[in-house]
Design a protein around this motif. Structure first.
Motif, PDB file in Angstrom:
ATOM      1  N   UNK A 181       1.162  -1.149  -0.360  1.00 34.76           N
ATOM      2  CA  UNK A 181      -0.043  -0.233   0.024  1.00 34.76           C
ATOM      3  C   UNK A 181       0.801   1.394   0.274  1.00 34.76           C
ATOM      4  N   UNK A 182       2.386   1.160   0.699  1.00 36.84           N
ATOM      5  CA  UNK A 182       2.941   2.399   0.373  1.00 36.84           C
ATOM      6  C   UNK A 182       3.544   3.196  -0.860  1.00 36.84           C
ATOM      7  N   UNK A 183       4.089   1.429  -0.659  1.00 40.44           N
ATOM      8  CA  UNK A 183       4.424   1.538  -2.446  1.00 40.44           C
ATOM      9  C   UNK A 183       3.502   2.352  -3.250  1.00 40.44           C
ATOM     10  N   UNK A 184       2.220   1.520  -3.163  1.00 40.81           N
ATOM     11  CA  UNK A 184       1.300   2.429  -4.645  1.00 40.81           C
ATOM     12  C   UNK A 184       1.362   4.151  -4.124  1.00 40.81           C
ATOM     13  N   UNK A 185       1.229   4.194  -2.875  1.00 38.39           N
ATOM     14  CA  UNK A 185       0.504   5.731  -2.887  1.00 38.39           C
ATOM     15  C   UNK A 185       2.251   6.245  -2.832  1.00 38.39           C
ATOM     16  N   UNK A 186       3.576   5.895  -3.223  1.00 36.75           N
ATOM     17  CA  UNK A 186       4.193   6.926  -3.738  1.00 36.75           C
ATOM     18  C   UNK A 186       4.625   6.923  -5.041  1.00 36.75           C
ATOM     19  N   UNK A 187       3.959   5.491  -5.660  1.00 35.30           N
ATOM     20  CA  UNK A 187       4.348   6.016  -7.253  1.00 35.30           C
ATOM     21  C   UNK A 187       2.944   6.465  -7.472  1.00 35.30           C
ATOM     22  N   UNK A 188       1.720   6.356  -6.774  1.00 42.20           N
ATOM     23  CA  UNK A 188       0.485   7.000  -7.375  1.00 42.20           C
ATOM     24  C   UNK A 188       1.032   8.560  -8.079  1.00 42.20           C
ATOM     25  N   UNK A 189       1.755   9.105  -7.957  1.00 39.15           N
ATOM     26  CA  UNK A 189       1.840  10.801  -8.841  1.00 39.15           C
ATOM     27  C   UNK A 189       2.221  10.563 -10.258  1.00 39.15           C
ATOM     28  N   UNK A 190       3.354   9.419 -10.398  1.00 36.84           N
ATOM     29  CA  UNK A 190       3.552   9.029 -12.008  1.00 36.84           C
ATOM     30  C   UNK A 190       2.930   7.751 -12.685  1.00 36.84           C
ATOM     31  N   UNK A 191       2.425   7.375 -11.903  1.00 36.15           N
ATOM     32  CA  UNK A 191       1.968   6.304 -12.461  1.00 36.15           C
ATOM     33  C   UNK A 191       0.669   6.015 -13.062  1.00 36.15           C
ATOM     34  N   UNK A 192      -0.085   7.146 -12.760  1.00 34.83           N
ATOM     35  CA  UNK A 192      -1.234   8.061 -12.815  1.00 34.83           C
ATOM     36  C   UNK A 192      -1.084   8.938 -13.859  1.00 34.83           C
ATOM     37  N   UNK A 193      -0.232   9.250 -14.602  1.00 32.93           N
ATOM     38  CA  UNK A 193       0.388   9.791 -15.156  1.00 32.93           C
ATOM     39  C   UNK A 193       1.268   9.678 -16.888  1.00 32.93           C
ATOM     40  N   UNK A 194       1.733   8.247 -15.992  1.00 35.41           N
ATOM     41  CA  UNK A 194       2.235   7.279 -17.687  1.00 35.41           C
ATOM     42  C   UNK A 194       2.146   6.275 -17.276  1.00 35.41           C
ATOM     43  N   UNK A 195       2.437   5.245 -18.903  1.00 38.63           N
ATOM     44  CA  UNK A 195       2.304   3.672 -18.472  1.00 38.63           C
ATOM     45  C   UNK A 195       3.168   3.430 -17.243  1.00 38.63           C
ATOM     46  N   UNK A 196       2.191   2.523 -16.711  1.00 38.99           N
ATOM     47  CA  UNK A 196       3.477   2.421 -15.672  1.00 38.99           C
ATOM     48  C   UNK A 196       4.032   0.078 -15.994  1.00 38.99           C
ATOM     49  N   UNK A 197       4.675   0.013 -16.593  1.00 38.45           N
ATOM     50  CA  UNK A 197       5.007  -1.184 -16.739  1.00 38.45           C
ATOM     51  C   UNK A 197       5.694  -2.484 -15.545  1.00 38.45           C
ATOM     52  N   UNK A 198       5.375  -3.548 -15.270  1.00 38.63           N
ATOM     53  CA  UNK A 198       6.533  -4.461 -14.465  1.00 38.63           C
ATOM     54  C   UNK A 198       6.356  -5.589 -14.588  1.00 38.63           C
ATOM     55  N   UNK A 199       7.767  -6.281 -14.197  1.00 37.70           N
ATOM     56  CA  UNK A 199       8.021  -7.581 -14.790  1.00 37.70           C
ATOM     57  C   UNK A 199       8.741  -8.316 -12.792  1.00 37.70           C
ATOM     58  N   UNK A 200       8.076  -9.523 -12.788  1.00 35.98           N
ATOM     59  CA  UNK A 200       8.220  -9.502 -11.536  1.00 35.98           C
ATOM     60  C   UNK A 200       9.389 -10.203 -11.280  1.00 35.98           C
ATOM     61  N   UNK A 201      10.003 -10.141 -10.364  1.00 34.07           N
ATOM     62  CA  UNK A 201      11.326 -10.363  -9.480  1.00 34.07           C
ATOM     63  C   UNK A 201      11.525 -10.858  -8.533  1.00 34.07           C
ATOM     64  N   UNK A 202      12.658 -11.516  -8.182  1.00 28.91           N
ATOM     65  CA  UNK A 202      12.926 -12.598  -7.173  1.00 28.91           C
ATOM     66  C   UNK A 202      11.930 -12.185  -6.118  1.00 28.91           C
ATOM     67  N   UNK A 203      12.182 -10.763  -5.422  1.00 26.60           N
ATOM     68  CA  UNK A 203      11.490 -10.753  -4.000  1.00 26.60           C
ATOM     69  C   UNK A 203      10.060 -10.653  -4.037  1.00 26.60           C
TER      70      UNK A 203
END
Length: 82
Positions: A25-47
């Motif tokens: 939840x904290x992570x999503x709050x941190x990225x929200x300003x950018x992730x709502x303005x441009x596409x945010x693509x992810x790939x799964x990692x070991x963590x």
């Protein structure tokens, strides 16, 4: 154009939540300003994925998440899907 990014590629080790929903939840709050303005693509990692007996590397880096929160929180297009 104007120094603005067209998209974000976040490749693995997304939030280091290791089993704690509050960290996600904290992570999503941190990225929200950018992730709502441009596409945010992810790939799964070991963590996000690694856990003994799950056909991963066998380490316990995900804290038992086994990729579930990652897959629920990030809906990515996959090869062959419309």
């Amino acid at each position: 154009e104007g120094g603005r990014s067209a998209y974000v590629l976040h490749i693995g080790d997304i939030a280091y939540a290791i089993g704690y929903a509050s960290v996600w939840e904290q992570f999503h709050l941190q990225i929200e300003p950018v992730a709502t303005a441009v596409p945010w693509m992810v790939a799964v990692g070991n963590h996000e994925r690694d856990w003994p007996g799950t056909q991963s590397k066998g380490y316990n880096d995900s804290g038992g998440e086994c990729g579930v929160p990652f897959m629920r929180r990030f809906s990515m297009p996959y090869h062959g899907e419309d």
